[in-house]
Write an enzyme that holds these catalytic residues in place. Sequence first.
Site, PDB file in Angstrom:
ATOM      1  N   HIS A  56     -16.197   9.030  -3.291  1.00 41.90           N
ATOM      2  CA  HIS A  56     -17.420   8.830  -4.088  1.00 41.90           C
ATOM      3  C   HIS A  56     -18.054   7.487  -3.755  1.00 41.90           C
ATOM      4  O   HIS A  56     -17.471   6.678  -3.033  1.00 41.90           O
ATOM      5  CB  HIS A  56     -17.155   8.986  -5.580  1.00 41.90           C
ATOM      6  CG  HIS A  56     -16.277   7.936  -6.196  1.00 41.90           C
ATOM      7  ND1 HIS A  56     -14.950   7.784  -5.875  1.00 41.90           N
ATOM      8  CD2 HIS A  56     -16.542   6.979  -7.120  1.00 41.90           C
ATOM      9  CE1 HIS A  56     -14.444   6.791  -6.573  1.00 41.90           C
ATOM     10  NE2 HIS A  56     -15.381   6.276  -7.343  1.00 41.90           N
ATOM     11  N   HIS A  58     -18.903   4.620  -5.303  1.00 43.70           N
ATOM     12  CA  HIS A  58     -18.671   3.294  -5.886  1.00 43.70           C
ATOM     13  C   HIS A  58     -18.206   2.304  -4.805  1.00 43.70           C
ATOM     14  O   HIS A  58     -17.408   2.654  -3.936  1.00 43.70           O
ATOM     15  CB  HIS A  58     -17.641   3.378  -7.015  1.00 43.70           C
ATOM     16  CG  HIS A  58     -18.196   4.034  -8.244  1.00 43.70           C
ATOM     17  ND1 HIS A  58     -17.392   4.627  -9.191  1.00 43.70           N
ATOM     18  CD2 HIS A  58     -19.474   4.197  -8.662  1.00 43.70           C
ATOM     19  CE1 HIS A  58     -18.167   5.117 -10.159  1.00 43.70           C
ATOM     20  NE2 HIS A  58     -19.432   4.877  -9.857  1.00 43.70           N
ATOM     21  N   ASP A  60     -16.178  -0.108  -4.636  1.00 45.46           N
ATOM     22  CA  ASP A  60     -14.754  -0.383  -4.417  1.00 45.46           C
ATOM     23  C   ASP A  60     -14.081   0.719  -3.583  1.00 45.46           C
ATOM     24  O   ASP A  60     -12.903   0.610  -3.252  1.00 45.46           O
ATOM     25  CB  ASP A  60     -14.005  -0.587  -5.745  1.00 45.46           C
ATOM     26  CG  ASP A  60     -14.017   0.624  -6.654  1.00 45.46           C
ATOM     27  OD1 ASP A  60     -15.093   1.222  -6.844  1.00 45.46           O
ATOM     28  OD2 ASP A  60     -12.941   0.992  -7.175  1.00 45.46           O
ATOM     29  N   HIS A  61     -14.834   1.760  -3.214  1.00 50.17           N
ATOM     30  CA  HIS A  61     -14.302   2.830  -2.363  1.00 50.17           C
ATOM     31  C   HIS A  61     -14.993   2.899  -1.004  1.00 50.17           C
ATOM     32  O   HIS A  61     -14.519   3.595  -0.114  1.00 50.17           O
ATOM     33  CB  HIS A  61     -14.413   4.187  -3.077  1.00 50.17           C
ATOM     34  CG  HIS A  61     -13.597   4.238  -4.330  1.00 50.17           C
ATOM     35  ND1 HIS A  61     -12.427   4.943  -4.444  1.00 50.17           N
ATOM     36  CD2 HIS A  61     -13.774   3.607  -5.529  1.00 50.17           C
ATOM     37  CE1 HIS A  61     -11.921   4.762  -5.662  1.00 50.17           C
ATOM     38  NE2 HIS A  61     -12.717   3.952  -6.332  1.00 50.17           N
ATOM     39  N   HIS A 114     -16.371  11.812 -12.934  1.00 50.07           N
ATOM     40  CA  HIS A 114     -16.433  10.351 -12.770  1.00 50.07           C
ATOM     41  C   HIS A 114     -17.810   9.986 -12.209  1.00 50.07           C
ATOM     42  O   HIS A 114     -18.505   9.120 -12.742  1.00 50.07           O
ATOM     43  CB  HIS A 114     -15.310   9.916 -11.844  1.00 50.07           C
ATOM     44  CG  HIS A 114     -15.266   8.448 -11.549  1.00 50.07           C
ATOM     45  ND1 HIS A 114     -14.934   7.501 -12.504  1.00 50.07           N
ATOM     46  CD2 HIS A 114     -15.503   7.753 -10.403  1.00 50.07           C
ATOM     47  CE1 HIS A 114     -14.980   6.298 -11.945  1.00 50.07           C
ATOM     48  NE2 HIS A 114     -15.327   6.423 -10.675  1.00 50.07           N
ATOM     49  N   ASP A 131     -11.134   8.772  -7.844  1.00 53.04           N
ATOM     50  CA  ASP A 131     -11.139   8.372  -9.256  1.00 53.04           C
ATOM     51  C   ASP A 131     -11.277   9.575 -10.183  1.00 53.04           C
ATOM     52  O   ASP A 131     -11.792   9.461 -11.296  1.00 53.04           O
ATOM     53  CB  ASP A 131     -12.277   7.370  -9.529  1.00 53.04           C
ATOM     54  CG  ASP A 131     -11.983   5.987  -8.950  1.00 53.04           C
ATOM     55  OD1 ASP A 131     -10.896   5.793  -8.371  1.00 53.04           O
ATOM     56  OD2 ASP A 131     -12.860   5.101  -9.066  1.00 53.04           O
ATOM     57  N   HIS A 169      -6.480   4.249  -7.363  1.00 52.50           N
ATOM     58  CA  HIS A 169      -6.107   2.958  -7.960  1.00 52.50           C
ATOM     59  C   HIS A 169      -4.665   2.958  -8.441  1.00 52.50           C
ATOM     60  O   HIS A 169      -4.114   4.000  -8.788  1.00 52.50           O
ATOM     61  CB  HIS A 169      -6.981   2.658  -9.195  1.00 52.50           C
ATOM     62  CG  HIS A 169      -8.419   2.402  -8.890  1.00 52.50           C
ATOM     63  ND1 HIS A 169      -8.926   1.138  -8.703  1.00 52.50           N
ATOM     64  CD2 HIS A 169      -9.458   3.254  -8.746  1.00 52.50           C
ATOM     65  CE1 HIS A 169     -10.235   1.221  -8.470  1.00 52.50           C
ATOM     66  NE2 HIS A 169     -10.582   2.493  -8.485  1.00 52.50           N
TER      67      HIS A 169
HETATM   68 FE    FE Z   1     -12.687   3.104  -8.281  1.00 52.33          FE
HETATM   69 ZN    ZN Z   2     -15.132   4.895  -9.052  1.00 49.81          ZN
END
Ligand code: FE
Ligand code: ZN
Length: 254
Positions: A56, A58, A60-61, A114, A131, A169
């Site tokens: 996805h 975001h 942080d990915h 999410h 996530d 995570h």
């Molecule tokens: Fe994340």
């Molecule tokens: Zn995420």
Amino acid sequence: METIPVTPVLVRQDNYVWLFPTAPDQMAAVDPGEAEPVMAFLDRHDLGLSHILITHHHSDHIAGVEPLRQRYQARVTGAAADRHRLPTLDHAVVDGDRLSLGDQSVTVMATPGHTLGHVVYQVGDALFSGDTLFPAGCGRLFEGSAGQMWHSLQKLMALPDDCRLFAGHEYTLLNLGFVRILEPDHQAITDFWQQAQQQVRQGLPTLPVALAQEKQLNPFLRCHQPDIAQRLGLAGQSAEVVFAALRERRNQHY
Ligand code: FE
Ligand code: ZN
């Protein structure tokens, strides 16, 4: 199911980049939220990077995608629905797509909740869940509805018990902190909590976990069962209503 050798690279405190082989000297990376630690691992082992899979949009990915693509000429896969907010895709995929990455065959499942465009990837016995699903937890509802997320989780529950879950995570202890309060007398939860504490103390990942274990102890996968409904004071309500209430209670927990 074929057992896929999967290696974790921890980035940004608690994000996992999962690596698996696509050829004798090539790897694929799932959700590179940072490039440097992945490059360090690949260089140390004299490996190339043939493919990148994105669950996805975001940051942080995906923050490591462009530098890795440039350095290794890796081909990038992500959801067609999220094309406008992902790095440039070589493969834009939809639910049910199958693709081959070198030696490996990958199945794509759309799991909105999410985010609306979230997808997960199944490779042999490995489920890269981003996530959407975590050990003893599930992702926050940033874009989708509770009904969408519950439906997505049910799709994952239909996968074989011996699937191994590789989530985005290291949230296991956080999730267990909530789940232990919800179900203090659930022995499998207590056992998992003790095991996870020991792993974290030793600096080890708590992942992967077997999907069979998740089906047994993750309350977000059990919203159709009367005991979870009862604990939330929602006996007789639909699984969707129970899921929405459980997710809401989880949001209040931190
Ligand atoms: Fe994340
Ligand atoms: Zn995420």
